[in-house]
Design an enzyme around this catalytic site. Structure first.
Site, PDB file in Angstrom:
ATOM      1  N   ASN A 149       0.867  -1.170   0.000  1.00  0.00           N
ATOM      2  CA  ASN A 149       0.000   0.000   0.000  1.00  0.00           C
ATOM      3  C   ASN A 149       0.906   1.221   0.000  1.00  0.00           C
ATOM      4  O   ASN A 149       1.518   1.566   1.014  1.00  0.00           O
ATOM      5  CB  ASN A 149      -0.922  -0.004   1.231  1.00  0.00           C
ATOM      6  N   GLU A 197      -3.954   1.832  -3.160  1.00  0.00           N
ATOM      7  CA  GLU A 197      -4.162   3.235  -2.824  1.00  0.00           C
ATOM      8  C   GLU A 197      -3.247   4.123  -3.675  1.00  0.00           C
ATOM      9  O   GLU A 197      -2.493   4.957  -3.166  1.00  0.00           O
ATOM     10  CB  GLU A 197      -3.936   3.484  -1.327  1.00  0.00           C
ATOM     11  N   TYR A 233      -7.752  -3.774  -2.608  1.00  0.00           N
ATOM     12  CA  TYR A 233      -7.665  -2.767  -1.550  1.00  0.00           C
ATOM     13  C   TYR A 233      -9.038  -2.715  -0.894  1.00  0.00           C
ATOM     14  O   TYR A 233      -9.940  -2.032  -1.361  1.00  0.00           O
ATOM     15  CB  TYR A 233      -7.257  -1.410  -2.127  1.00  0.00           C
ATOM     16  N   ASP A 292      -4.135  -4.939   0.725  1.00  0.00           N
ATOM     17  CA  ASP A 292      -4.532  -4.339   1.999  1.00  0.00           C
ATOM     18  C   ASP A 292      -5.956  -4.796   2.303  1.00  0.00           C
ATOM     19  O   ASP A 292      -6.917  -4.340   1.678  1.00  0.00           O
ATOM     20  CB  ASP A 292      -4.455  -2.818   1.899  1.00  0.00           C
ATOM     21  N   HIS A 294       2.384   2.060   5.224  1.00  0.00           N
ATOM     22  CA  HIS A 294       2.443   0.604   5.149  1.00  0.00           C
ATOM     23  C   HIS A 294       3.838   0.193   4.705  1.00  0.00           C
ATOM     24  O   HIS A 294       4.600   0.995   4.151  1.00  0.00           O
ATOM     25  CB  HIS A 294       1.414   0.051   4.156  1.00  0.00           C
TER      26      HIS A 294
END
Length: 538
Positions: free
Chosen positions: A7, A34, A142, A183, A300
């Protein structure tokens, strides 16, 4: 074969260049989440990377939000790629397929679940140690975050989990190996959280209940002898957390930290980034999985996994590859590609229906009906708040007219409407006079009728000549007036150079002079000269 998930919290994380970051990760398949980039903001530097082929999924309702991307080395080019989990975003031949049972979702739910750009699927060919060629499907996700202040997001997150499980199990049932990574936004066990609450409350979390159902609770060997085409038993998932497969008791192995409190320095975080693999693939092909907390640049850290099999490249990337996008192909685009046909019906208000909670109200409206009445009303209200009062009435009256065709601007102008009206009136009056004369001719002598007819013809000729002269006289002032109006308009827009300032001593306008002399840094210098020449120039 090596695979990485990370991420990145924005594609701008790669400050030193995307290629350099991808090369440092040293993996065949790199899945990032992201990205916070939409289709219109994707630049060539992010989409086209030398030595890689990339596949992006974008948010349809909000700019700078969500988004995932998968970068594959040219030696690991997939044979198919698809955006989303539902199949609604697929309009090409190189799709992965196998969508599973979607009867538990409404059409509006399926559209909303894929509108945030949270999934990208690629399908690869791999060669195992026994020289058997198989397929591997990588699902880069995600997952949504359940905002405590927005209860509808909690339901949306569970629906996304459910759809993800249906799709992954359907692909696995079709005979392909499956890896789900990214994620997930839920820590599975208390060991994966820096500050777990009481055990009962921790396990009651709906996201953790789903993970217990999605993941296999025992060892991978327990399900190797089972037929993957058969329905799994209750609470017996088909996938394995590969990190816990190799590190079942490691503590403080976190992948996400809060940036507000600087929790990364004290390792006060959670493990919510995973690499899930089907049990057979995890047992036979995975050799290692670990986290990379030393890699900074995001809140992350990356997670990598290594397999003993090798990946076989496809002859060419699938149609979803970014190198096929029109703006990156290198061909001149047509003007028609930038024009969109607007449906007049779409601007009318539609009947309201209760939609499942997925996003904020503004995002939900834009996702379901991007050109709907609510969005149009908001834009009009915003425009009214900026426009001065004097211009508001004019704009409202012009907006009520239908939009004209683009070709109408290239057609010749029609003659003056007033002249047409006068000519029509004169023609009608002339016809009335002739009709009256014909009626009167029945009561007069033939000689008188002939004389009357000659007089009427002469008068009509004189009127025609006068009308032509009048039309010429009216056309010339119209052209002159239009030129004068055009000249006045351009003078109001282009004011020309500013006037010279006045001399502070004599109160007269200064004279602009140009001094042409070679200096160290410039060639020409404009100075303001007064009546007395300056003694020096600064």
């Amino acid at each position: 074969m090596k695979i990485v998930t990370w991420n990145i919290n924005g594609i701008r994380t790669f400050k030193g260049g995307i290629k350099r970051a991808l090369d440092l990760l040293d993996a065949d398949i790199i899945c990032v989440q992201e990205t916070k980039v939409t289709r219109d903001l994707l630049d060539e530097g992010s989409a086209i990377v030398d030595g890689y082929n990339s596949y992006f999924s974008y948010s349809r309702g909000r700019s700078g939000y969500s988004g995932v991307a998968t970068y594959c080395r040219d030696s690991a080019t997939p044979l198919a790629a698809e955006e989303g989990l539902t199949g609604l975003l697929t309009n090409h031949d190189g799709a992965v397929g196998c969508y599973g049972d979607q009867t538990g979702f409404s059409s509006e739910e399926l559209q909303l679940l894929d509108n945030e750009g949270r999934a990208m699927i690629t399908k690869h060919r791999i060669m195992c140690q026994d020289q058997e060629e198989k397929t591997l499907t990588v699902i880069n996700v995600y997952c949504p975050r359940a905002d405590p202040e927005k209860p509808e997001r909690k339901q949306f997150k569970l629906q996304f989990y459910k759809l993800l499980q249906h799709r992954a199990e359907a692909v696995l049932k079709a005979g392909s190996h499956v890896i789900v990574l990214g994620d997930v936004n839920t820590s599975h066990r208390p060991i994966d959280h820096c500050d777990p609450c009481e055990t009962n409350e921790f396990e009651d979390n709906p996201g953790r209940k789903w993970l217990n159902e999605f993941l296999h609770n025992g060892s991978p060997e327990d399900v190797l002898d089972e037929d993957p085409k058969q329905a799994p038993e209750l609470n017996s998932g088909r996938f394995v957390d590969t990190f816990r497969l190799f590190h079942p008791t490691r503590t403080n192995a976190f992948t996400c930290w809060s940036t507000l409190t600087g929790a990364r320095q004290t390792n006060y975080g959670t493990r919510i980034d995973y690499i899930f693999a089907d049990c057979k693939l995890a047992e036979e092909q995975f050799v290692a999985t670990d986290i990379m907390p030393e890699v900074e640049g995001s809140d992350h850290c990356p997670v990598w996994g290594k397999l003993s099999c090798s990946v076989l490249p496809s002859s060419k990337p699938p149609p979803l590859c970014t190198r096929y996008l029109p703006e990156f192909v290198g061909k001149q685009q047509k003007l028609s590609r930038f024009l969109i046909k607007v449906d007049q019906k779409s601007s009318q208000p539609e009947q309201k229906s209760v939609l499942p909670g997925s996003q904020e109200d503004d995002e939900r409206t834009e996702n379901v009906n991007p050109s709907g009445a609510n969005s149009v009303k908001k834009r009009l209200l915003a425009a009214d708040s900026v426009i001065p009062k004097g211009k508001k009435t004019k704009m409202q009256s012009s907006s009520s007219k239908p939009q004209g065709n683009l070709l109408s601007f290239f057609k010749p102008k029609v003659a003056n409407l007033k002249d047409q009206e006068k000519e029509t009136t004169f023609t009608s009056s002339q016809s009335d006079q002739k009709a009256k004369a014909s009626r009167d001719s029945s009561t007069v002598t033939p000689a008188a009728a002939e004389e009357t007819e000659r007089a009427s013809d002469a008068s009509s000729q004189r009127c025609t000549v006068l009308d032509a002269d009048k039309q010429k006289n009216t056309v010339q002032p119209t052209v002159a007036q239009s030129k004068g109006a055009s000249l006045g308009f351009w003078k109001s827009v282009l004011h020309g150079p500013p006037p010279a300032p006045s001399c502070k001593v004599h109160r007269e306008p200064c004279v602009l002079r140009t001094l042409e002399k070679l200096f160290t840094n410039f060639k020409t210098l404009k100075v303001l000269d007064t009546r007395q020449p300056p003694s020096f120039i600064t």
